[in-house]
Design a protein around this motif. Structure first.
Motif, PDB file in Angstrom:
ATOM      1  N   MET A 115      33.447 -34.667 -11.801  1.00  0.00           N
ATOM      2  CA  MET A 115      33.339 -35.657 -10.742  1.00  0.00           C
ATOM      3  C   MET A 115      32.459 -36.827 -11.179  1.00  0.00           C
ATOM      4  SD  MET A 115      33.885 -37.007  -7.812  1.00  0.00           S
ATOM      5  CE  MET A 115      34.878 -35.783  -6.967  1.00  0.00           C
ATOM      6  N   ILE A 116      31.324 -36.522 -11.786  1.00  0.00           N
ATOM      7  CA  ILE A 116      30.452 -37.593 -12.286  1.00  0.00           C
ATOM      8  C   ILE A 116      31.156 -38.385 -13.380  1.00  0.00           C
ATOM      9  CG2 ILE A 116      28.273 -38.089 -13.460  1.00  0.00           C
ATOM     10  CD1 ILE A 116      27.795 -37.187 -10.632  1.00  0.00           C
ATOM     11  N   ALA A 117      31.764 -37.680 -14.320  1.00  0.00           N
ATOM     12  CA  ALA A 117      32.361 -38.331 -15.484  1.00  0.00           C
ATOM     13  C   ALA A 117      33.570 -39.175 -15.102  1.00  0.00           C
ATOM     14  CB  ALA A 117      32.755 -37.280 -16.524  1.00  0.00           C
ATOM     15  N   PRO A 160      34.487 -21.936  -1.752  1.00  0.00           N
ATOM     16  CA  PRO A 160      33.022 -21.901  -1.841  1.00  0.00           C
ATOM     17  C   PRO A 160      32.442 -23.015  -2.709  1.00  0.00           C
ATOM     18  CG  PRO A 160      33.955 -20.208  -3.239  1.00  0.00           C
ATOM     19  CD  PRO A 160      35.104 -20.808  -2.484  1.00  0.00           C
ATOM     20  N   GLY A 161      32.778 -24.235  -2.384  1.00  0.00           N
ATOM     21  CA  GLY A 161      32.212 -25.378  -3.093  1.00  0.00           C
ATOM     22  C   GLY A 161      32.856 -25.629  -4.439  1.00  0.00           C
ATOM     23  N   ALA A 162      32.418 -26.709  -5.073  1.00  0.00           N
ATOM     24  CA  ALA A 162      32.923 -27.068  -6.395  1.00  0.00           C
ATOM     25  C   ALA A 162      32.339 -26.141  -7.457  1.00  0.00           C
ATOM     26  CB  ALA A 162      32.556 -28.516  -6.713  1.00  0.00           C
ATOM     27  N   THR A 163      33.076 -25.966  -8.537  1.00  0.00           N
ATOM     28  CA  THR A 163      32.551 -25.247  -9.703  1.00  0.00           C
ATOM     29  C   THR A 163      31.715 -26.201 -10.544  1.00  0.00           C
ATOM     30  OG1 THR A 163      34.464 -25.819 -11.072  1.00  0.00           O
ATOM     31  CG2 THR A 163      34.613 -23.792  -9.752  1.00  0.00           C
ATOM     32  N   GLY A 164      30.990 -25.666 -11.513  1.00  0.00           N
ATOM     33  CA  GLY A 164      30.216 -26.517 -12.408  1.00  0.00           C
ATOM     34  C   GLY A 164      31.103 -27.481 -13.176  1.00  0.00           C
ATOM     35  N   ARG A 165      32.264 -27.020 -13.606  1.00  0.00           N
ATOM     36  CA  ARG A 165      33.223 -27.905 -14.289  1.00  0.00           C
ATOM     37  C   ARG A 165      33.592 -29.077 -13.389  1.00  0.00           C
ATOM     38  NH1 ARG A 165      38.577 -28.967 -13.996  1.00  0.00           N
ATOM     39  NH2 ARG A 165      38.725 -27.509 -12.243  1.00  0.00           N
TER      40      ARG A 165
END
Length: 362
Positions: free
Chosen positions: A278-280, A268-273
């Motif tokens: 991913m950005i970092a 169900p998609g990526a977690t907030g972590r």
């Protein structure tokens, strides 16, 4: 804390180019290590682009939801015979262009399915529909998959199709249809799309012809952390060769209304972590990119603001509508007022600036 983390981050900030194995290690981090990584990425962002957060005043135009691919991660595409299938006519498209003019839009972005009935004239006609009314508006449109499709329809080379699009007035090519450039993943999530190698080849051709492109990843569905980093490594190599990418755009998989999720194939998609990492990690790994975009329509505004503390420096655009994300299940992906952007960035001690599609400050 993982003992190797601090030396690795220090080396990276000092100029060490991360290996895919090191990138995977960072992607899998948990606990307070996540914040150590995001802090390093924020420092890297400051070194590269300073405290400016950019955005473009753009408007999406969804020409058609009829698509030959019908990818498992998409809730937007339909067959031509499906209820709700549509393809806008020229008058309707130009009404959207006039609306964009009234909104002081500088970029029109075509977001559409890969309609099997479209050929090269269809695509050049879309550009002409914009520039016939608003020659000043930059057209950011079409993916390598659409270029490949047009090539098959007219029996030209992809380079000839790209040159025709450029000569028709295309401002820049979308780096979409990349998803994950790893074939074992593509066979599951987008088997009808061009291969990863073909995507790379067409992107390189575009850059050689002077057509700038974005670079994207769609993450959080079926792929592993190593797949994500290997995808980034491919993008980094292309940028080393061509310097033709304008920005890096991570796009978090929106799962609720997609076949991959409803059939139990994708999570169900990526977690907030995972979103923040991913950005970092992108900021640290893609050392030849200045601009890391945060897709607010996919992350939501509060997570978007946090992502600006994790290496992100661009808020994409005003958009005005994103039917692709909404149809997949995103609750709020229509329009982001620059007034709200200003509040978000000022709250972080950063400065908001409007930009062009090619990242010239307005």
């Amino acid at each position: 804390m993982a003992p190797a983390l601090i030396p690795l981050l220090s080396d990276c900030l000092a100029g060490h180019r991360l290996t895919p194995g090191e990138g995977e290690f960072l992607m899998k981090s948990t606990g307070r290590d996540v914040f150590r990584i995001t802090a390093a990425a924020d420092e890297m962002r400051e070194k590269k682009v300073g405290d400016i957060v950019t955005y473009v005043r753009n408007q999406n135009l969804h020409v058609t939801n009829i698509c030959k691919n019908l990818c498992g991660f998409c809730g937007f595409g339909k067959k031509a015979t499906d209820p709700g299938a549509y393809c806008l006519d020229r008058d309707t498209i130009q009404a959207g262009v006039r609306q964009a003019q009234k909104r002081n839009v500088t970029e029109i972005c075509f977001l559409s399915g890969v309609n099997p009935a479209f050929d090269l004239d269809s695509y050049t006609g879309l550009v002409a529909a914009v520039h016939g009314i608003a020659p000043e508006i930059h057209v950011h449109a079409f993916s390598p998959d659409e270029v490949a499709h047009a090539t098959k329809r007219v029996k030209l080379t992809t380079a000839e199709v790209l040159a025709a699009l450029r000569d028709a007035g295309l401002g820049s090519l979308q780096g979409t249809a990349a998803e994950i450039l790893i074939e074992s993943v593509r066979k599951v999530i987008c088997p009808r799309k061009i291969s990863g190698a073909e995507w790379v080849r067409i992107i390189k051709e575009a850059h050689k012809l002077g057509i700038r492109t974005s670079a994207t990843i769609m993450y959080g569905s079926y792929e592993s952390a190593r797949d994500q980093v290997d995808h980034m490594a491919i993008i980094r190599q292309v940028q080393d060769e061509t310097h033709g990418f304008t920005e890096w755009i991570p796009m978090s998989y929106i799962h609720p209304n997609t076949p991959l999720f409803t059939e139990g194939i994708a999570r169900p998609g990526a977690t907030g972590r995972e979103d923040l990492l991913m950005i970092a990690v992108s900021r640290l790994f893609l050392d030849n990119f200045d601009n890391v975009q945060v897709s607010w329509g996919k992350l939501g505004l509060k997570m978007t603001q946090l992502a600006l503390l994790c290496g992100g420096n661009d808020l994409a655009g005003t958009m005005f509508t994103d039917e692709v994300s909404v149809d997949a299940g995103a609750g709020d992906a229509s329009y982001l007022d620059p007034v709200v952007m200003e509040r978000m960035t000022t709250d972080l001690g950063r400065v908001l600036r409007q930009r062009t599609t090619l990242y010239e400050l307005a």
